[in-house]
Design a protein around this motif. Structure first.
Motif, mmCIF file in Angstrom:
data_model
loop_
_atom_site.group_PDB
_atom_site.id
_atom_site.type_symbol
_atom_site.label_atom_id
_atom_site.label_comp_id
_atom_site.label_asym_id
_atom_site.label_seq_id
_atom_site.Cartn_x
_atom_site.Cartn_y
_atom_site.Cartn_z
ATOM 1 N N ALA A 5 -7.628 20.049 -0.303
ATOM 2 C CA ALA A 5 -8.646 19.952 -1.360
ATOM 3 C C ALA A 5 -7.986 19.996 -2.744
ATOM 4 C CB ALA A 5 -9.666 21.073 -1.208
ATOM 5 N N GLU A 6 -6.937 20.804 -2.866
ATOM 6 C CA GLU A 6 -6.223 20.859 -4.151
ATOM 7 C C GLU A 6 -5.545 19.535 -4.473
ATOM 8 O OE1 GLU A 6 -5.039 25.640 -3.981
ATOM 9 O OE2 GLU A 6 -3.453 24.127 -3.916
ATOM 10 N N PHE A 7 -5.157 18.825 -3.436
ATOM 11 C CA PHE A 7 -4.435 17.565 -3.663
ATOM 12 C C PHE A 7 -5.365 16.454 -4.151
ATOM 13 C CE2 PHE A 7 -1.773 13.883 -2.868
ATOM 14 C CZ PHE A 7 -0.489 14.339 -3.109
ATOM 15 N N VAL A 8 -6.676 16.631 -3.986
ATOM 16 C CA VAL A 8 -7.611 15.567 -4.375
ATOM 17 C C VAL A 8 -7.436 15.207 -5.853
ATOM 18 C CG1 VAL A 8 -10.063 14.983 -4.676
ATOM 19 C CG2 VAL A 8 -9.269 15.985 -2.527
ATOM 20 N N SER A 9 -7.146 16.194 -6.710
ATOM 21 C CA SER A 9 -6.969 15.863 -8.129
ATOM 22 C C SER A 9 -5.724 14.986 -8.334
ATOM 23 C CB SER A 9 -6.897 17.133 -8.976
ATOM 24 O OG SER A 9 -5.751 17.866 -8.612
ATOM 25 N N ILE A 10 -4.729 15.125 -7.462
ATOM 26 C CA ILE A 10 -3.542 14.252 -7.565
ATOM 27 C C ILE A 10 -3.902 12.836 -7.116
ATOM 28 C CG2 ILE A 10 -1.167 13.875 -6.769
ATOM 29 C CD1 ILE A 10 -0.909 16.946 -6.547
ATOM 30 N N TYR A 11 -4.694 12.739 -6.032
ATOM 31 C CA TYR A 11 -5.177 11.411 -5.616
ATOM 32 C C TYR A 11 -5.933 10.742 -6.768
ATOM 33 C CZ TYR A 11 -4.208 11.935 -0.570
ATOM 34 O OH TYR A 11 -3.606 12.051 0.652
ATOM 35 N N GLU A 12 -6.759 11.519 -7.449
ATOM 36 C CA GLU A 12 -7.569 10.945 -8.535
ATOM 37 C C GLU A 12 -6.681 10.467 -9.678
ATOM 38 O OE1 GLU A 12 -11.689 13.337 -7.607
ATOM 39 O OE2 GLU A 12 -10.568 13.896 -9.409
ATOM 40 N N LYS A 13 -5.657 11.264 -9.971
ATOM 41 C CA LYS A 13 -4.721 10.897 -11.035
ATOM 42 C C LYS A 13 -4.008 9.582 -10.676
ATOM 43 C CE LYS A 13 -0.968 13.594 -11.814
ATOM 44 N NZ LYS A 13 -0.195 14.795 -12.203
ATOM 45 N N PRO B 61 0.817 -1.221 0.000
ATOM 46 C CA PRO B 61 0.000 0.000 0.000
ATOM 47 C C PRO B 61 0.854 1.277 0.000
ATOM 48 C CG PRO B 61 -0.761 -1.545 1.685
ATOM 49 C CD PRO B 61 0.576 -2.043 1.202
ATOM 50 N N LEU B 62 0.296 2.332 -0.607
ATOM 51 C CA LEU B 62 0.939 3.650 -0.643
ATOM 52 C C LEU B 62 0.166 4.587 0.284
ATOM 53 C CD1 LEU B 62 3.010 5.599 -2.165
ATOM 54 C CD2 LEU B 62 1.026 6.271 -3.534
ATOM 55 N N CYS B 63 0.844 5.114 1.288
ATOM 56 C CA CYS B 63 0.238 6.108 2.185
ATOM 57 C C CYS B 63 0.733 7.482 1.742
ATOM 58 C CB CYS B 63 0.678 5.873 3.622
ATOM 59 S SG CYS B 63 0.252 4.247 4.243
ATOM 60 N N VAL B 64 -0.157 8.462 1.734
ATOM 61 C CA VAL B 64 0.217 9.769 1.186
ATOM 62 C C VAL B 64 -0.158 10.895 2.148
ATOM 63 C CG1 VAL B 64 -0.064 11.344 -0.776
ATOM 64 C CG2 VAL B 64 -0.219 8.869 -1.149
ATOM 65 N N HIS B 65 0.791 11.813 2.363
ATOM 66 C CA HIS B 65 0.461 13.089 3.005
ATOM 67 C C HIS B 65 -0.011 13.991 1.876
ATOM 68 C CE1 HIS B 65 1.065 16.496 5.976
ATOM 69 N NE2 HIS B 65 0.812 17.113 4.822
ATOM 70 N N GLY B 66 -1.318 14.185 1.741
ATOM 71 C CA GLY B 66 -1.877 14.839 0.564
ATOM 72 C C GLY B 66 -2.102 16.329 0.716
ATOM 73 N N GLU B 67 -1.049 17.112 0.544
ATOM 74 C CA GLU B 67 -1.201 18.563 0.518
ATOM 75 C C GLU B 67 -0.317 19.143 -0.582
ATOM 76 O OE1 GLU B 67 -2.264 20.766 4.418
ATOM 77 O OE2 GLU B 67 -0.466 19.603 4.882
ATOM 78 N N SER C 106 -11.964 15.449 0.545
ATOM 79 C CA SER C 106 -11.297 14.137 0.615
ATOM 80 C C SER C 106 -12.301 13.041 0.938
ATOM 81 C CB SER C 106 -10.196 14.144 1.675
ATOM 82 O OG SER C 106 -9.200 15.070 1.347
ATOM 83 N N VAL C 107 -13.233 13.323 1.844
ATOM 84 C CA VAL C 107 -14.252 12.321 2.184
ATOM 85 C C VAL C 107 -15.029 11.937 0.929
ATOM 86 C CG1 VAL C 107 -16.408 11.929 3.460
ATOM 87 C CG2 VAL C 107 -14.473 13.049 4.597
ATOM 88 N N GLU C 108 -15.360 12.915 0.115
ATOM 89 C CA GLU C 108 -16.143 12.630 -1.092
ATOM 90 C C GLU C 108 -15.360 11.802 -2.108
ATOM 91 O OE1 GLU C 108 -19.022 16.557 -0.651
ATOM 92 O OE2 GLU C 108 -17.397 16.597 -2.133
#
Ligand code: NCD
Ligand code: ZN
Ligand code: ZN
Length: 336
Positions: A146-154, A130-136, A174-176
């Protein structure tokens, strides 16, 4: 009134090293069955030898407690399949930090070019790491996650079989995202379920509540509460308990991190009770979901909590916990 939790797991924990490790490790090891140990030491944990040696130092620090440190490695795009195959059995996950975004993350990733990340992430996907990410992002502090969500999606789209954990989420955005991608999961801290930015900076500044990501708006906290309280199957408890010496917090350049390890279970018991959430949901949040997502078989540990006021100490060997010197409603009664 009392309640019992079985094999609690903390899926995001900073145990540090040296004197700090020796001073605080037992605060987690006493009440938790295991924890996912973050690799952001100086220098970061990034070789097999370092993982093995760090695990040994943790085992020495926890003494006789029943506790499993689930180890992680600090992500580098240069990791190849041969290296990852050789280290697979020593680690539970790999943690990715954007460069410079939080404590000790200078050696992290800059830019999120899928092709640059592909060899390492494809190998992790094939090996089931698994990959854990500090998403900011490096944007405005309230918008970074919230800006990082598009990177999560990618990433979730490019590597559909890779288990991606959005660490310590703090926003509705992020919840969504959780429900849009099968391979996205999340950890949530106890402090982000309890506080908003108002508690940090709305009155007198509270350095001991300052962390990355910063606590957000009431509607964000509500979104986190909704999934945590129902034991949403893709959400796990991760305290992000991040001790810093008192002088590093109470200073004109305050280090980011909230120290919650000694009070996390008591605070969760109180929160779930106040919100009338069923105990089985708390059990899923505190252990069941993590066992399924990470395929873990934790050591047996039974923690009984009772509704009896607990005066939180003003510090634990020089580290100030959340709610220091305040009363909280639940205490640990027994650990077996
Ligand atoms: C963490 C730390 O101190 O290591 N700090 C924090 O504010 N959460 C790093 C992290 O988890 O981002
Ligand atoms: Zn982080
Ligand atoms: Zn952390």
């Amino acid at each position: 009134m009392s309640l019992t939790l079985l094999s609690p797991l903390d899926m995001h924990l900073h145990l540090r090293d040296g004197e700090m490790l020796a001073n605080i490790a037992k605060e987690s090891a006493h009440t938790f069955s295991g924890a996912l140990i973050m690799p952001n030491l100086v220098p970061p944990v990034s070789t097999k030898e370092e993982v093995i040696a760090y695990k040994q130092r943790i085992m020495a620090a926890i003494g006789h407690e029943t506790f499993t440190p689930y180890m992680t490695l600090f992500f580098k795009p240069s990791y190849d399949k041969a290296f990852l195959t050789s280290i697979k059995d020593e680690i539970t996950a790999i943690k990715l930090y954007p460069a410079g975004i939080t404590t000790n993350s200078e050696g992290g990733v800059s830019g999120f070019d899928v092709e640059e990340l592909r060899p390492a992430l494809e190998a992790m996907s094939e090996l089931g790491i698994p990959l854990c990410v500090h998403g900011e992002t490096g944007g405005f502090v309230m918008d970074r996650e919230a800006e990082f969500v598009s990177i999560y999606e990618k990433l979730a789209t490019a590597f559909p079989k890779l288990v991606i954990i959005m660490e310590h989420i703090t926003t509705k955005a992020s919840v969504e995202a959780l429900d849009r991608f099968e391979n996205l999961y999340a950890t949530i801290t106890v402090h982000h379920l309890l506080i908003t930015l108002d508690d940090v900076a709305g009155g007198m500044l509270k350095p001991h509540l300052f962390c990355k990501p910063i606590a957000k708006r009431p509607e964000d906290r509500d979104a986190l509460l909704e999934v945590a309280l129902k034991g949403h199957p893709k959400v796990m408890f991760g305290s992000d308990s991040a001790p810093h010496p008192k002088h590093a917090k109470e200073s004109c350049g305050c280090a980011a991190g909230v120290f919650t390890a000694p009070v996390a279970l008591q605070l969760l018991a109180e929160l779930f009770e106040n919100k009338l959430a069923p105990l089985e949901n708390l059990q899923a949040f505190i252990s069941g979901n993590a066992q399924r997502i990470y395929k873990l078989k934790p050591l047996a540990k039974t923690v009984m909590l009772e509704k009896k006021s607990f005066h939180v100490p003003s510090d634990y060997r020089g580290v100030v916990p959340m709610y220091a010197d305040e009363q909280i409603a639940y205490s640990i009664k027994t650990v077996e």
